[in-house]
Motif scaffolding. Structure first.
Motif, PDB file in Angstrom:
ATOM      1  N   LEU A  46      50.017  47.432  40.326  1.00  0.00           N
ATOM      2  CA  LEU A  46      50.152  46.209  41.121  1.00  0.00           C
ATOM      3  C   LEU A  46      50.050  46.552  42.608  1.00  0.00           C
ATOM      4  O   LEU A  46      50.917  47.235  43.163  1.00  0.00           O
ATOM      5  CB  LEU A  46      51.495  45.546  40.818  1.00  0.00           C
ATOM      6  CG  LEU A  46      51.741  44.177  41.441  1.00  0.00           C
ATOM      7  CD1 LEU A  46      50.792  43.134  40.871  1.00  0.00           C
ATOM      8  CD2 LEU A  46      53.187  43.753  41.210  1.00  0.00           C
ATOM      9  N   VAL A  47      49.008  46.079  43.261  1.00  0.00           N
ATOM     10  CA  VAL A  47      48.752  46.369  44.670  1.00  0.00           C
ATOM     11  C   VAL A  47      49.143  45.157  45.504  1.00  0.00           C
ATOM     12  O   VAL A  47      48.628  44.055  45.286  1.00  0.00           O
ATOM     13  CB  VAL A  47      47.271  46.720  44.909  1.00  0.00           C
ATOM     14  CG1 VAL A  47      47.031  47.068  46.375  1.00  0.00           C
ATOM     15  CG2 VAL A  47      46.847  47.876  44.007  1.00  0.00           C
TER      16      VAL A  47
ATOM     17  N   CYS B 164      57.203  40.831  49.472  1.00  0.00           N
ATOM     18  CA  CYS B 164      57.207  42.292  49.480  1.00  0.00           C
ATOM     19  C   CYS B 164      58.451  42.833  50.173  1.00  0.00           C
ATOM     20  O   CYS B 164      59.053  43.827  49.745  1.00  0.00           O
ATOM     21  CB  CYS B 164      55.949  42.815  50.168  1.00  0.00           C
ATOM     22  SG  CYS B 164      54.434  42.595  49.202  1.00  0.00           S
ATOM     23  N   GLN B 165      58.872  42.184  51.237  1.00  0.00           N
ATOM     24  CA  GLN B 165      60.068  42.620  51.949  1.00  0.00           C
ATOM     25  C   GLN B 165      61.329  42.418  51.108  1.00  0.00           C
ATOM     26  O   GLN B 165      62.341  43.082  51.327  1.00  0.00           O
ATOM     27  CB  GLN B 165      60.195  41.875  53.281  1.00  0.00           C
ATOM     28  CG  GLN B 165      59.135  42.250  54.310  1.00  0.00           C
ATOM     29  CD  GLN B 165      59.170  43.737  54.654  1.00  0.00           C
ATOM     30  OE1 GLN B 165      60.188  44.250  55.111  1.00  0.00           O
ATOM     31  NE2 GLN B 165      58.060  44.421  54.422  1.00  0.00           N
ATOM     32  N   ARG B 166      61.291  41.499  50.148  1.00  0.00           N
ATOM     33  CA  ARG B 166      62.411  41.297  49.220  1.00  0.00           C
ATOM     34  C   ARG B 166      62.323  42.244  48.027  1.00  0.00           C
ATOM     35  O   ARG B 166      63.086  42.109  47.070  1.00  0.00           O
ATOM     36  CB  ARG B 166      62.424  39.855  48.685  1.00  0.00           C
ATOM     37  CG  ARG B 166      62.694  38.776  49.706  1.00  0.00           C
ATOM     38  CD  ARG B 166      62.995  37.437  49.006  1.00  0.00           C
ATOM     39  NE  ARG B 166      61.969  37.059  48.040  1.00  0.00           N
ATOM     40  CZ  ARG B 166      60.939  36.272  48.313  1.00  0.00           C
ATOM     41  NH1 ARG B 166      60.768  35.789  49.554  1.00  0.00           N
ATOM     42  NH2 ARG B 166      60.063  35.966  47.373  1.00  0.00           N
ATOM     43  N   ALA B 167      61.397  43.182  48.056  1.00  0.00           N
ATOM     44  CA  ALA B 167      61.160  44.099  46.937  1.00  0.00           C
ATOM     45  C   ALA B 167      60.676  43.344  45.700  1.00  0.00           C
ATOM     46  O   ALA B 167      60.996  43.699  44.570  1.00  0.00           O
ATOM     47  CB  ALA B 167      62.402  44.919  46.611  1.00  0.00           C
ATOM     48  N   GLU B 168      59.884  42.284  45.934  1.00  0.00           N
ATOM     49  CA  GLU B 168      59.281  41.506  44.866  1.00  0.00           C
ATOM     50  C   GLU B 168      57.766  41.449  45.059  1.00  0.00           C
ATOM     51  O   GLU B 168      57.172  40.375  45.183  1.00  0.00           O
ATOM     52  CB  GLU B 168      59.864  40.094  44.839  1.00  0.00           C
ATOM     53  CG  GLU B 168      61.349  40.047  44.513  1.00  0.00           C
ATOM     54  CD  GLU B 168      61.917  38.636  44.566  1.00  0.00           C
ATOM     55  OE1 GLU B 168      62.904  38.389  43.861  1.00  0.00           O
ATOM     56  OE2 GLU B 168      61.365  37.783  45.321  1.00  0.00           O
ATOM     57  N   PRO B 169      57.103  42.595  45.075  1.00  0.00           N
ATOM     58  CA  PRO B 169      55.659  42.595  45.329  1.00  0.00           C
ATOM     59  C   PRO B 169      54.858  41.872  44.262  1.00  0.00           C
ATOM     60  O   PRO B 169      53.714  41.496  44.504  1.00  0.00           O
ATOM     61  CB  PRO B 169      55.311  44.088  45.376  1.00  0.00           C
ATOM     62  CG  PRO B 169      56.390  44.742  44.571  1.00  0.00           C
ATOM     63  CD  PRO B 169      57.622  43.960  44.849  1.00  0.00           C
ATOM     64  N   HIS B 170      55.459  41.655  43.084  1.00  0.00           N
ATOM     65  CA  HIS B 170      54.743  40.911  42.040  1.00  0.00           C
ATOM     66  C   HIS B 170      54.575  39.441  42.410  1.00  0.00           C
ATOM     67  O   HIS B 170      53.790  38.729  41.771  1.00  0.00           O
ATOM     68  CB  HIS B 170      55.478  41.043  40.698  1.00  0.00           C
ATOM     69  CG  HIS B 170      56.847  40.447  40.687  1.00  0.00           C
ATOM     70  ND1 HIS B 170      57.847  40.866  41.537  1.00  0.00           N
ATOM     71  CD2 HIS B 170      57.395  39.466  39.924  1.00  0.00           C
ATOM     72  CE1 HIS B 170      58.945  40.175  41.297  1.00  0.00           C
ATOM     73  NE2 HIS B 170      58.698  39.314  40.322  1.00  0.00           N
ATOM     74  N   LEU B 171      55.291  38.987  43.451  1.00  0.00           N
ATOM     75  CA  LEU B 171      55.162  37.615  43.942  1.00  0.00           C
ATOM     76  C   LEU B 171      54.378  37.537  45.249  1.00  0.00           C
ATOM     77  O   LEU B 171      54.281  36.474  45.857  1.00  0.00           O
ATOM     78  CB  LEU B 171      56.547  36.986  44.124  1.00  0.00           C
ATOM     79  CG  LEU B 171      57.420  36.939  42.871  1.00  0.00           C
ATOM     80  CD1 LEU B 171      58.773  36.324  43.194  1.00  0.00           C
ATOM     81  CD2 LEU B 171      56.728  36.170  41.744  1.00  0.00           C
TER      82      LEU B 171
ATOM     83  N   ALA C  40      47.140  42.138  43.998  1.00  0.00           N
ATOM     84  CA  ALA C  40      45.927  42.492  43.276  1.00  0.00           C
ATOM     85  C   ALA C  40      46.309  43.505  42.207  1.00  0.00           C
ATOM     86  O   ALA C  40      47.441  44.002  42.176  1.00  0.00           O
ATOM     87  CB  ALA C  40      44.873  43.058  44.226  1.00  0.00           C
ATOM     88  N   LEU C  41      45.371  43.820  41.355  1.00  0.00           N
ATOM     89  CA  LEU C  41      45.673  44.699  40.232  1.00  0.00           C
ATOM     90  C   LEU C  41      44.503  45.638  39.987  1.00  0.00           C
ATOM     91  O   LEU C  41      43.344  45.231  40.084  1.00  0.00           O
ATOM     92  CB  LEU C  41      45.933  43.859  38.973  1.00  0.00           C
ATOM     93  CG  LEU C  41      46.697  44.510  37.823  1.00  0.00           C
ATOM     94  CD1 LEU C  41      48.162  44.708  38.199  1.00  0.00           C
ATOM     95  CD2 LEU C  41      46.602  43.638  36.567  1.00  0.00           C
ATOM     96  N   LEU C  42      44.817  46.888  39.690  1.00  0.00           N
ATOM     97  CA  LEU C  42      43.771  47.784  39.214  1.00  0.00           C
ATOM     98  C   LEU C  42      43.206  47.188  37.927  1.00  0.00           C
ATOM     99  O   LEU C  42      43.929  46.648  37.095  1.00  0.00           O
ATOM    100  CB  LEU C  42      44.335  49.179  38.929  1.00  0.00           C
ATOM    101  CG  LEU C  42      45.015  49.916  40.080  1.00  0.00           C
ATOM    102  CD1 LEU C  42      45.418  51.326  39.623  1.00  0.00           C
ATOM    103  CD2 LEU C  42      44.127  49.992  41.310  1.00  0.00           C
TER     104      LEU C  42
ATOM    105  N   CYS D 122      54.401  40.359  35.590  1.00  0.00           N
ATOM    106  CA  CYS D 122      54.518  41.756  36.001  1.00  0.00           C
ATOM    107  C   CYS D 122      55.973  42.204  36.101  1.00  0.00           C
ATOM    108  O   CYS D 122      56.752  41.984  35.183  1.00  0.00           O
ATOM    109  CB  CYS D 122      53.748  41.997  37.300  1.00  0.00           C
ATOM    110  SG  CYS D 122      51.965  42.155  37.030  1.00  0.00           S
ATOM    111  N   TYR D 123      56.372  42.777  37.265  1.00  0.00           N
ATOM    112  CA  TYR D 123      57.641  43.490  37.360  1.00  0.00           C
ATOM    113  C   TYR D 123      57.880  43.866  38.813  1.00  0.00           C
ATOM    114  O   TYR D 123      56.957  43.838  39.648  1.00  0.00           O
ATOM    115  CB  TYR D 123      57.585  44.783  36.521  1.00  0.00           C
ATOM    116  CG  TYR D 123      56.202  45.378  36.546  1.00  0.00           C
ATOM    117  CD1 TYR D 123      55.705  46.048  37.663  1.00  0.00           C
ATOM    118  CD2 TYR D 123      55.326  45.180  35.489  1.00  0.00           C
ATOM    119  CE1 TYR D 123      54.419  46.527  37.716  1.00  0.00           C
ATOM    120  CE2 TYR D 123      54.030  45.650  35.530  1.00  0.00           C
ATOM    121  CZ  TYR D 123      53.579  46.327  36.642  1.00  0.00           C
ATOM    122  OH  TYR D 123      52.293  46.786  36.695  1.00  0.00           O
ATOM    123  N   THR D 124      59.101  44.241  39.119  1.00  0.00           N
ATOM    124  CA  THR D 124      59.421  44.794  40.433  1.00  0.00           C
ATOM    125  C   THR D 124      59.295  46.318  40.367  1.00  0.00           C
ATOM    126  O   THR D 124      59.258  46.898  39.268  1.00  0.00           O
ATOM    127  CB  THR D 124      60.859  44.431  40.835  1.00  0.00           C
ATOM    128  OG1 THR D 124      61.770  45.117  39.957  1.00  0.00           O
ATOM    129  CG2 THR D 124      61.104  42.923  40.767  1.00  0.00           C
TER     130      THR D 124
END
Length: 321
Positions: A80-81, A89-96, A101-103, A269-271
């Motif tokens: 998960l990019v 992302c700052q909340r440690a929730e990059p899946h939101l 993007a995704l490989l 996805c996931y954190t």
């Protein structure tokens, strides 16, 4: 390098591609094991507009870092990019992250001898790569289970719709949470037999049996019929966790959900914490691949996709390079 390329609807082929060039902040990974996901199948069926052929699919992988901070080490890859700077992302929730993007989707995937991944997404491990490649799907299941059990810490029952890898792993995660009554709906008799042997849960044929309502229902398919079933099987005040992405059409009984105060939670996805927790479950042996994972060489990738499509494959096929 050798790669399995998605070239069109229900078509993949082995091709020789140019290896990825080094990139600042990213590392090259020599892939040794990479799993076929339900979302790869979704693309293969021509149902995912985000994955445009020709494309190297795949995002569940383990191997050896060829450069970067973990050069020479065994690693698994969080595919998960994210942008790293937005509020999510700052909340440690990059899946939101709004630009996530995704490989295997926006970037070349892991069905190849080499793949590029951000340094921050590479996690070293001493696990065998066959086990480490399961980290990503386990993180998906673990995240979904956490969403349900956080709302129902005293839950005593759960139903999982779909006995593929995500459903199977979700059942295992529910069991680790101490839920005693776990049932899995799966029409495929081959998979039901594997589920009975590997999960300790009760698999059933949804065309022949309707179980009692459960505290938590997890839809690992995401189709109209499974949403209809999930709506009916969640007890009043319970929670429906929707992780499957087969389609976005009908099925959800919003009237019953409203009248019975059923919570509907989407899970994607996931954190990073989920990803590391999933790896720990594999490293400690709490989750194992025995009895439900099959390895096949990359050259047999086209046949593996066909076997999954025809229902003759186990819940997870891992391609080896």
């Amino acid at each position: 390098m050798k790669a399995l390329v998605y070239t069109g609807t229900e078509t993949t082929e082995i091709q020789e591609l140019t290896p990825p060039e080094p990139r600042a902040g990213w590392s090259r990974i020599r892939v040794s094991h990479t799993g076929i996901c339900g979302s790869d199948m979704h693309a293969w069926h021509g149902h995912d507009a985000r994955r445009i052929p020709p494309l190297v699919l795949g995002h569940e992988a383990a191997g050896i870092a060829l450069d970067g901070p973990y050069k020479g080490q065994g690693v698994t890859v969080n595919p998960l990019v994210s942008c790293t700077t937005c509020p999510a992302c700052q909340r440690a929730e990059p899946h939101l992250c709004t630009t996530r993007a995704l490989l295997g989707m926006a970037h070349p995937g892991t069905f190849a001898e080499e793949v590029l991944a951000p340094d921050a997404n590479i996690v070293p491990t001493t696990l065998t790569p066959a086990k480490a490649a399961l980290t990503e799907p386990l993180a998906c299941s673990l995240h979904a289970v956490e969403l349900g059990t956080n709302r129902h810490p005293q839950a005593t029952s759960a139903i999982v719709l779909g006995g593929g890898a995500i459903g199977l792993l979700a059942a295992k995660c529910f069991a680790l949470k101490g839920i005693p009554n776990i049932q899995i709906a799966e029409p495929n008799p081959l998979r039901r037999a594997m589920l009975a042997q590997t999960t300790g849960s009760a698999p059933y044929n949804p065309f022949e049996h309707t179980p009692q309502e459960a505290d938590i229902v997890l839809d690992a398919v995401g189709s109209g019929p499974t949403r209809k079933a999930a709506s009916a099987l969640t007890r009043p005040g319970g929670t429906l966790v929707h992780i499957g992405l087969q389609d976005g059409a009908e099925g959800l009984d919003t009237r019953r959900i409203t009248l019975q105060e059923i919570a509907f939670i989407g899970s994607y996805c996931y954190t990073p914490a989920d990803f590391k927790a999933a790896l720990t479950l594999l490293e400690t042996g709490a989750i194992t691949p025995e009895g439900w994972v099959e390895e096949r060489p990359l050259e047999e990738g086209p046949a593996a996709f066909r076997a999954i499509h025809e229902g003759t494959a186990p819940p997870k096929i891992i391609l080896t390079l």
